[in-house]
Design a protein around this motif. Structure first.
Motif, PDB file in Angstrom:
ATOM      1  N   CYS A 278       0.620  -1.278   0.126  1.00 40.88           N
ATOM      2  CA  CYS A 278      -0.018  -0.031  -0.143  1.00 40.88           C
ATOM      3  C   CYS A 278       0.907   1.632   0.047  1.00 40.88           C
ATOM      4  N   ALA A 280      -0.213   4.068  -1.800  1.00 41.62           N
ATOM      5  CA  ALA A 280      -1.288   5.330  -1.987  1.00 41.62           C
ATOM      6  C   ALA A 280      -1.421   6.638  -0.457  1.00 41.62           C
ATOM      7  N   VAL A 282      -3.722   8.094   0.832  1.00 37.58           N
ATOM      8  CA  VAL A 282      -5.206   7.711   1.057  1.00 37.58           C
ATOM      9  C   VAL A 282      -5.622   8.902   1.689  1.00 37.58           C
ATOM     10  N   THR A 310     -12.288   7.807   6.182  1.00 38.77           N
ATOM     11  CA  THR A 310     -12.880   6.796   4.837  1.00 38.77           C
ATOM     12  C   THR A 310     -12.080   5.270   5.387  1.00 38.77           C
ATOM     13  N   ALA A 311     -12.062   4.869   4.811  1.00 42.35           N
ATOM     14  CA  ALA A 311     -11.814   2.927   5.021  1.00 42.35           C
ATOM     15  C   ALA A 311     -10.295   3.218   5.751  1.00 42.35           C
ATOM     16  N   ASP A 312      -9.761   2.000   5.728  1.00 40.50           N
ATOM     17  CA  ASP A 312      -8.442   2.036   6.019  1.00 40.50           C
ATOM     18  C   ASP A 312      -7.776   0.837   5.163  1.00 40.50           C
ATOM     19  N   ILE A 313      -6.982   1.275   3.625  1.00 40.25           N
ATOM     20  CA  ILE A 313      -7.763   0.442   2.897  1.00 40.25           C
ATOM     21  C   ILE A 313      -6.387  -1.407   3.439  1.00 40.25           C
ATOM     22  N   LEU A 314      -5.304  -0.648   4.376  1.00 39.52           N
ATOM     23  CA  LEU A 314      -4.053  -1.188   4.426  1.00 39.52           C
ATOM     24  C   LEU A 314      -4.503  -2.304   5.429  1.00 39.52           C
ATOM     25  N   GLY A 328       2.533  -1.713   3.992  1.00 37.73           N
ATOM     26  CA  GLY A 328       2.722  -0.558   4.590  1.00 37.73           C
ATOM     27  C   GLY A 328       3.619   1.095   4.262  1.00 37.73           C
ATOM     28  N   PHE A 329       3.737   2.187   4.166  1.00 35.78           N
ATOM     29  CA  PHE A 329       3.798   2.444   3.966  1.00 35.78           C
ATOM     30  C   PHE A 329       3.933   3.767   5.617  1.00 35.78           C
ATOM     31  N   ALA A 331       4.732   7.561   6.439  1.00 36.39           N
ATOM     32  CA  ALA A 331       5.846   9.000   6.365  1.00 36.39           C
ATOM     33  C   ALA A 331       5.681   9.437   7.430  1.00 36.39           C
ATOM     34  N   LYS A 343       3.020   1.699  14.195  1.00 37.37           N
ATOM     35  CA  LYS A 343       1.461   1.846  12.860  1.00 37.37           C
ATOM     36  C   LYS A 343       1.319   0.581  12.641  1.00 37.37           C
ATOM     37  N   ARG A 346      -0.560  -1.296  15.216  1.00 32.15           N
ATOM     38  CA  ARG A 346      -2.279  -0.864  14.868  1.00 32.15           C
ATOM     39  C   ARG A 346      -2.482  -1.123  13.565  1.00 32.15           C
ATOM     40  N   LYS A 347      -1.646  -1.530  12.036  1.00 33.88           N
ATOM     41  CA  LYS A 347      -2.771  -2.358  11.076  1.00 33.88           C
ATOM     42  C   LYS A 347      -2.920  -3.556  11.164  1.00 33.88           C
TER      43      LYS A 347
HETATM   44  N1  CTP Z   1      -3.836   3.829   3.793  1.00 32.84           N
HETATM   45  C1  CTP Z   1      -4.541   3.267   3.287  1.00 32.84           C
HETATM   46  N2  CTP Z   1      -5.592   3.370   3.350  1.00 32.84           N
HETATM   47  C2  CTP Z   1      -6.034   4.692   4.254  1.00 32.84           C
HETATM   48  C3  CTP Z   1      -5.111   5.065   4.640  1.00 32.84           C
HETATM   49  C4  CTP Z   1      -3.652   4.906   4.771  1.00 32.84           C
HETATM   50  O1  CTP Z   1      -4.025   2.328   2.883  1.00 32.84           O
HETATM   51  N3  CTP Z   1      -6.792   5.202   4.046  1.00 32.84           N
HETATM   52  C5  CTP Z   1      -2.488   3.036   4.024  1.00 32.84           C
HETATM   53  C6  CTP Z   1      -1.121   3.834   2.977  1.00 32.84           C
HETATM   54  O2  CTP Z   1      -1.324   3.730   1.608  1.00 32.84           O
HETATM   55  C7  CTP Z   1      -0.146   3.902   3.763  1.00 32.84           C
HETATM   56  C8  CTP Z   1      -0.155   3.863   5.156  1.00 32.84           C
HETATM   57  O3  CTP Z   1      -1.729   2.922   5.536  1.00 32.84           O
HETATM   58  O4  CTP Z   1       0.551   2.321   2.805  1.00 32.84           O
HETATM   59  C9  CTP Z   1      -0.033   4.639   5.843  1.00 32.84           C
HETATM   60  O5  CTP Z   1      -0.692   4.705   6.569  1.00 32.84           O
HETATM   61  P1  CTP Z   1      -1.476   5.971   8.153  1.00 32.84           P
HETATM   62  O6  CTP Z   1      -1.699   6.487   8.925  1.00 32.84           O
HETATM   63  O7  CTP Z   1      -2.462   7.066   7.152  1.00 32.84           O
HETATM   64  O8  CTP Z   1      -0.376   7.281   7.745  1.00 32.84           O
HETATM   65  P2  CTP Z   1       0.352   8.656   7.774  1.00 32.84           P
HETATM   66  O9  CTP Z   1      -0.222   9.069   6.855  1.00 32.84           O
HETATM   67  O10 CTP Z   1       2.070   8.700   7.741  1.00 32.84           O
HETATM   68  O11 CTP Z   1      -0.618   9.351   8.957  1.00 32.84           O
HETATM   69  P3  CTP Z   1      -0.342   9.092  10.449  1.00 32.84           P
HETATM   70  O12 CTP Z   1       0.941   9.079  10.856  1.00 32.84           O
HETATM   71  O13 CTP Z   1      -0.963  10.642  10.808  1.00 32.84           O
HETATM   72  O14 CTP Z   1      -1.365   7.847  11.198  1.00 32.84           O
END
Ligand code: CTP
Length: 406
Positions: A278, A280, A282, A310-314, A328-329, A331, A343, A346-347
């Protein structure tokens, strides 16, 4: 040798089938690229192909007889069977709509179509044609039939076509076709047999029919991952939101706009994927009640937009992992490893690639990345590298996770 039986030390035999299409001249370069990678190449042409490029060209390049007509070789009365048996891989490049249709329906009315029906070798098809012919329901149905039988079909490139149209239908680069051919042969394809799903780009969440909430994701990392996976022999589905990066030919690209569409397309592809990455960006929030008409600034409240998560795809893919590998990624601008580890937990994914986006040489818009690979075993710091190099590093590590999972 034949049907995938190239013994160690022997050169695998690729039967290159050239059909009647303007891109037939590129087949000469495909021959060279295959030879550079150690393959022996034999060429089979349709009568129509010989109108575009002469058999003499292929005869000179391959030092082998070029097969055209069913009854051309008096020494070999059942030429289609010997050609079919000798090949370790049959590569149809360029493939016209006509040969694709014949293959889908088992039509055997010339040397090429009889050979294709008779072969037990893996078959790789690189279509090239006018965009209308490529997008025609008949062609798309035929491609699905072939894929259902295990034939690998390389998605054509988009761009300027010989007929003057612009769109999908261009033959991909000969070097990419040769890479895929060798990967299918199992030579240099460590991810052969894997189906890698990649999410990439941003998402646009509509406020009304003309406005949206979005981000500036370029999709470069996702495109680099798709290229790296293809070159390692994987089948690739790229679920791509709005982005400027060109998706690579060879990947099945599914274009989406919103996080909800990206979730649906990803769950769909994950049904038979073995690895999901993942990448993207999102949108985390979307307008809760997008208007079905353009909002007027004088009459309607554009200064306050109610949002919903939104739904968390990862997380959704990780919850359905069942032995598959999900990456996942993250930032981050500080405490990169600690946040990435949180993360990961959590994911529920197998690994997180954490980018330090506070640095000028890493993250959004930059061509290089400074990243850490974080998985259950801990964190590994990676040197600052280009997105293509990082993609290769991620795929190598994903391959290792796959090996451990099996
Ligand atoms: N992701 C996803 N679906 C979402 C949000 C994020 O699949 N609705 C995936 C991204 O593609 C990425 C990872 O989750 O692989 C990033 O997680 P996210 O929680 O969004 O991290 P950050 O953007 O770094 O946000 P934060 O640190 O604020 O949690």
């Amino acid at each position: 040798m034949g049907a995938g039986s190239a013994a160690a030390g022997e050169r695998p035999c690729v039967l290159l089938c050239v059909t009647g299409c303007i891109a037939a001249y590129k087949s000469a370069e495909i021959v060279r690229q295959l030879q550079k990678r150690g393959a022996r190449v034999k060429v089979l042409m349709t009568e129509h192909a010989t109108r575009f490029v002469g058999p003499t060209t292929f005869r000179a390049l391959t030092h082998e007889k070029v097969a055209v007509g069913l009854f051309d070789d008096p020494e070999d009365p059942i030429h289609h069977i010997s050609l079919a048996q000798e090949a370790d891989l049959v590569l149809v490049a360029p493939a016209t709509a006509n040969i694709i249709a014949k293959m889908a329906h088992g039509i055997a009315d010339d040397l090429m179509s009889t050979t294709l029906l008779a072969t037990r070798a893996p078959v790789l098809v690189a279509p090239a044609m006018n965009v209308q012919m490529w997008e025609a329901p008949a062609t798309q149905d035929n491609v699905r039939v072939l894929e259902g039988r295990g034939v690998r079909v390389i998605q054509p490139d988009s761009g300027y076509l010989a007929c003057g149209d612009v769109g999908g239908g261009r033959l991909p680069e000969p070097s990419l076709i040769a890479d895929l051919a060798l990967a299918v042969l199992g030579q240099g394809g460590p991810l052969a047999g894997e189906h890698v799903l990649i999410t990439a780009g941003g998402t646009h969440e509509p406020i009304d029919p003309v406005r949206f909430i979005g981000n500036r994701s370029s999709g470069k990392m996702g495109a680099a991952l798709a290229r790296a996976a293809l070159r390692r022999g994987a089948r690739v589905t790229l679920v791509l939101g709005p982005a400027t990066a060109e998706p690579p030919a060879g990947a099945r690209t599914v274009r989406v706009e919103t996080a909800a569409e990206m979730l649906d397309a990803s769950l769909d592809a994950f049904a038979d994927a073995t690895v999901a990455i993942c990448a993207a960006a999102v949108a985390d929030y979307a307008p809760a009640h997008p208007a079905d008409h353009k909002l007027k600034k004088s009459r309607e409240h554009l200064d306050r937009i109610e949002l919903r998560e939104t739904a968390d795809i990862l997380a959704a893919l990780s919850a359905r992992k069942q032995g598959r590998t999900v990456i996942g990624f993250a930032a981050e601008t500080s405490d990169v490893v600690a946040y990435a580890a949180a993360k990961l937990a959590r994911k529920g994914c197998d690994a997180v690639v954490a980018n330090d986006v506070s640095r000028p040489d890493s993250g959004f818009g930059s061509d290089t990345d400074k990243a850490w690979w974080v998985d259950a075993a801990g964190a590994a710091e990676l040197p600052c590298m280009t997105k293509d190099e990082l993609a290769g590093e991620i795929l190598d590590r994903a391959q290792e996770l796959r090996r451990c999972a099996k």
